[in-house]
Design a protein around this motif. Structure first.
Motif, PDB file in Angstrom:
ATOM      1  N   SER A 247      54.591  -4.957  46.338  1.00 40.70           N
ATOM      2  CA  SER A 247      54.758  -3.730  46.227  1.00 40.70           C
ATOM      3  C   SER A 247      53.304  -3.283  45.610  1.00 40.70           C
ATOM      4  N   GLY A 248      52.501  -2.550  46.472  1.00 37.83           N
ATOM      5  CA  GLY A 248      50.834  -2.546  46.128  1.00 37.83           C
ATOM      6  C   GLY A 248      50.315  -1.054  46.215  1.00 37.83           C
ATOM      7  N   THR A 249      51.135   0.003  45.753  1.00 40.37           N
ATOM      8  CA  THR A 249      50.667   1.300  45.903  1.00 40.37           C
ATOM      9  C   THR A 249      49.722   1.541  44.549  1.00 40.37           C
ATOM     10  N   ASN A 250      48.835   2.744  44.482  1.00 39.63           N
ATOM     11  CA  ASN A 250      48.097   2.796  43.456  1.00 39.63           C
ATOM     12  C   ASN A 250      48.920   3.792  42.213  1.00 39.63           C
ATOM     13  N   ASN A 251      50.531   4.066  42.361  1.00 39.03           N
ATOM     14  CA  ASN A 251      51.147   4.553  41.476  1.00 39.03           C
ATOM     15  C   ASN A 251      52.350   3.727  40.963  1.00 39.03           C
ATOM     16  N   ASP A 252      52.227   3.363  39.472  1.00 41.67           N
ATOM     17  CA  ASP A 252      52.990   2.523  38.977  1.00 41.67           C
ATOM     18  C   ASP A 252      54.497   2.890  39.096  1.00 41.67           C
ATOM     19  N   SER A 253      54.863   4.144  39.034  1.00 39.34           N
ATOM     20  CA  SER A 253      56.081   4.538  39.188  1.00 39.34           C
ATOM     21  C   SER A 253      56.450   4.416  40.521  1.00 39.34           C
ATOM     22  N   ASN A 254      55.795   4.465  41.718  1.00 34.38           N
ATOM     23  CA  ASN A 254      56.307   4.112  43.047  1.00 34.38           C
ATOM     24  C   ASN A 254      56.337   2.726  43.009  1.00 34.38           C
ATOM     25  N   ASN A 255      55.618   1.894  42.503  1.00 37.38           N
ATOM     26  CA  ASN A 255      55.800   0.152  42.564  1.00 37.38           C
ATOM     27  C   ASN A 255      56.999  -0.132  41.985  1.00 37.38           C
ATOM     28  N   LEU A 256      57.450   0.492  40.767  1.00 39.98           N
ATOM     29  CA  LEU A 256      58.670   0.078  40.119  1.00 39.98           C
ATOM     30  C   LEU A 256      59.820   0.511  40.827  1.00 39.98           C
ATOM     31  N   SER A 257      59.749   1.602  41.434  1.00 38.97           N
ATOM     32  CA  SER A 257      60.960   2.188  42.491  1.00 38.97           C
ATOM     33  C   SER A 257      61.203   1.132  43.432  1.00 38.97           C
ATOM     34  N   ILE A 258      60.019   0.857  44.171  1.00 39.94           N
ATOM     35  CA  ILE A 258      59.879   0.081  45.561  1.00 39.94           C
ATOM     36  C   ILE A 258      60.825  -1.166  45.115  1.00 39.94           C
ATOM     37  N   ILE A 259      60.382  -1.916  43.942  1.00 32.75           N
ATOM     38  CA  ILE A 259      60.773  -3.117  43.516  1.00 32.75           C
ATOM     39  C   ILE A 259      62.397  -3.209  43.076  1.00 32.75           C
ATOM     40  N   MET A 260      62.749  -2.058  42.415  1.00 31.14           N
ATOM     41  CA  MET A 260      64.273  -1.988  41.957  1.00 31.14           C
ATOM     42  C   MET A 260      65.121  -1.778  43.241  1.00 31.14           C
ATOM     43  N   THR A 261      64.648  -0.942  44.081  1.00 29.74           N
ATOM     44  CA  THR A 261      65.465  -0.668  45.410  1.00 29.74           C
ATOM     45  C   THR A 261      65.457  -1.987  46.112  1.00 29.74           C
ATOM     46  N   ALA A 262      64.457  -2.562  46.452  1.00 33.97           N
ATOM     47  CA  ALA A 262      64.406  -3.811  47.254  1.00 33.97           C
ATOM     48  C   ALA A 262      65.420  -4.857  46.495  1.00 33.97           C
ATOM     49  N   ARG A 263      65.451  -5.021  45.345  1.00 32.86           N
ATOM     50  CA  ARG A 263      65.933  -6.047  44.887  1.00 32.86           C
ATOM     51  C   ARG A 263      67.555  -5.814  44.874  1.00 32.86           C
ATOM     52  N   GLU A 264      67.927  -4.353  44.763  1.00 29.37           N
ATOM     53  CA  GLU A 264      69.488  -4.060  45.034  1.00 29.37           C
ATOM     54  C   GLU A 264      69.847  -4.752  46.359  1.00 29.37           C
ATOM     55  N   ILE A 265      68.924  -4.749  47.198  1.00 24.55           N
ATOM     56  CA  ILE A 265      69.392  -5.200  48.887  1.00 24.55           C
ATOM     57  C   ILE A 265      69.110  -6.381  48.878  1.00 24.55           C
ATOM     58  N   ASN A 266      68.271  -7.318  48.114  1.00 29.51           N
ATOM     59  CA  ASN A 266      67.962  -8.563  48.368  1.00 29.51           C
ATOM     60  C   ASN A 266      67.529  -9.142  47.012  1.00 29.51           C
TER      61      ASN A 266
END
Length: 588
Positions: free
Chosen positions: A361-380
């Motif tokens: 998760s490597g965007t330049n926005n911390d909120s986006n990176n946190l959102s990506i990680i939380m969504t991905a972990r719900e799936i895997n």
């Protein structure tokens, strides 16, 4: 004359003259005005009595202690004295308040205080240009190693908050634009104790200007710059910049170590971490499909490392231009590029998150990176997570997601610069260690754990020269042989080994990893050690104290004082003289 004194004299000249004139007129009037004593005889105040009377009158204290009651003429003059001196004092106090509130005076006072703090630094210091997240992390890391730092920062609020920081050492700071050569000189660029300049502002262009200015005005100084763009890196090196640090390239190399050699990555983490903190655990990365969200400088750098490892990768990024450029390159033919952000479960599912082994998760926005990680972990939930943290303020949020590897640019830069300044050989050691087998890294880790226990080690370099190892050089000049193992003996108890391990020996241009205890030390050698802080202090004592060095080499505890040393030599000679001849022959 300093600027502060000059401003005081300029602003307070008129009030001081008015006060002197007011007092002089009032005192003279009281002396000349006739009075009557207690016997009814004519009487006049002396100059001392008049000064005493005017002093407590002008300051509105009013003791009332006078030799005799005042006449009407004296009372009339006393009224004039009151109004004259009180008005003069009000005018003077107003001028003082105006002076204290004057921005120019306050700036001059701050610069004067900065110069005083600079003169009080006992050793060499490092000039840090920029006190943002990276500069703050760097100041904290260096002061923890008892390295003095000086800060120049454009934001005055950050400089005002500097005294409130909980640094182990006093950190002088000055408000100024580091691009201005005059302000860099004021910050200490040309000071005799300035050992290095570190440019870590948020702008590559400003860092380049600082590097050019530093090398032109102080050619012999060490210059370290932060840069995130390749064009600026090349320009910095062309002007003689000693080290240019790109946080994204640095982290990409760290990520490559984690993929190819977990043991080497663990070794890097231990040797460049903060001393006396707990040892970290190894990281194991499974083989399989990876997903990268965000294809900027960070994501592209990690993609190149995965591509070298022949790992299948899917990239998620909203840029059509990047997608076209990605698909046009033949080396990317086996990988996918999906237009999207990665916040939503649909995009992640299409990219193959269900069967993936890792997510970046490597965007330049911390909120986006946190959102990506939380969504991905719900799936895997079993994903290996690499997260990019852009702002230091979001540290607690990223701690809560328990990423396997966390990239925080300011910490990456601070860690590498601290390593460069504290133990320059460490970079050469890590570069050479990359070419070793994983078994070598495992053996090295075992040796470090055996010597240190459960805490991260301190790192230091021993330079065998007159400045840093006086006693060692003196003994070598006498032709005596000193081995690496001698330095690992406790100068207080020779049989006890210090909690330290030699990592590398540099002799001229040759590098030897993990030198053994039987290797003889030569003048000019450089030895890289890791160990406890107590081991570092004991080793410094041995290499600079001839008595301690002689003890660990011969088992003989010779006295330090001249008289006792002469007595000791006399007794040794007397012992040899009375020793039986055969026994003496046998002892040779």
């Amino acid at each position: 004359m300093s600027l502060v004194t000059s401003l005081i004299m300029r602003q307070m000249r008129a009030p001081i003259i008015i006060l002197i004139l007011g007092y002089a007129i009032s005192i003279l009037g009281m002396v000349l005005t006739p009075g009557i004593d207690d016997q009814g005889n004519p009487w006049r105040m002396s100059f001392f009595d008049a000064f005493y009377f005017v002093s407590y009158t002008a300051t509105t204290i009013g003791f009332g202690e006078i030799p005799y009651p005042l006449t009407n003429a004296q009372r009339a003059w006393a009224l004039i004295t009151i109004y004259l001196t009180v008005i003069a004092w009000f005018y003077s106090i107003g001028k003082i308040i105006s002076l204290v509130q004057d921005p120019t005076f306050r700036e001059a006072l701050t610069k004067n205080q900065f110069s005083y703090q600079l003169s009080r630094i006992p050793d060499t210091f490092i000039l840090i240009c920029g006190f943002g997240e990276t500069g703050h992390a760097l100041a904290s890391a260096l002061t923890e190693r008892n390295i003095h730092v000086v800060v120049i920062e454009k934001n005055n609020r950050l400089i005002q908050m500097l005294p409130l920081e909980d640094f182990p050492l006093v950190v002088p700071g000055i408000t100024g634009d580091a691009r201005d050569p005059e302000q860099l000189i004021q910050a200490g660029l040309q000071h005799e104790k300035c050992a290095a300049v570190i440019a870590v502002t948020a702008s590559d262009e400003i860092n380049l200007k600082i590097a050019i200015t530093s090398k032109l005005l102080h050619p012999d100084i060490c210059v370290i710059c932060r840069s995130e763009l390749e064009d600026f890196e090349d320009n910095m090196f062309s002007f003689g910049t000693d080290f240019v640090i790109n946080p994204f390239d640095t982290f990409a190399n760290i990520f490559a170590m984690a993929i190819h050699s977990p043991s080497l990555h663990l070794l890097y983490d231990w040797l460049t971490g903060v001393p006396d903190t707990d040892l970290t655990n190894p990281i194991y990365v499974r083989e399989g499909h990876w997903i990268i969200c965000g294809f900027g400088r960070f994501g592209e750098g990690l993609y190149k490392q995965l591509l070298r490892s022949k790992v299948r990768v899917t990239v998620i990024d909203p840029s059509e231009e990047k997608r076209e450029d990605f698909l046009s390159k033949p080396e990317n033919k086996n990988n996918d590029f999906i237009i999207g952000t990665g916040f939503d479960a649909h995009t992640l599912t299409v990219s193959g998150i269900v069967d993936a082994v890792g997510l970046i998760s490597g965007t330049n926005n911390d909120s986006n990176n946190l959102s990506i990680i939380m969504t991905a972990r719900e799936i895997n939930p079993d994903l290996f997570i690499v997260a990019r943290q852009n702002k230091k303020a979001n540290e607690k949020l990223f701690d809560a997601i328990y990423a396997d590897i966390l990239m925080q640019p300011s910490e990456i830069i601070a860690r590498k610069i601290r390593t460069l300044l504290v133990a320059p050989l460490m970079i050469a050691f890590l570069n050479k260690a990359r070419n070793q087998d994983p078994s070598w890294a495992n053996i090295t880790i075992s040796r470090i754990m055996g010597a240190l226990g459960e805490s991260l080690p301190s790192i230091w370099t021993l330079h065998v020269n007159e400045k840093e190892a006086k006693a060692l050089c003196q003994v070598l000049r006498l032709g005596r042989v000193i081995h690496v193992g001698n330095l690992l003996q406790n100068p207080r108890q020779r049989e006890v080994q210090l909690n330290a391990t030699p990592l590398m020996l540099k002799r001229k241009q040759k590098l030897l990893l993990m030198p053994t205890n039987d290797i003889a030390i030569k003048s000019g050698d450089q030895l890289l050690f890791c160990g406890t802080a107590d081991a570092l202090r004991s080793m410094k004592w041995s290499q600079n104290d001839l008595h301690s060095l002689n003890y660990i080499m011969t088992y003989e505890d010779t006295p330090d004082a001249f008289i006792w040393r002469q007595i000791h030599l006399f007794l040794k000679r007397n012992e040899r003289r009375h020793r039986p001849r055969q026994h003496r022959h046998r002892m040779k």
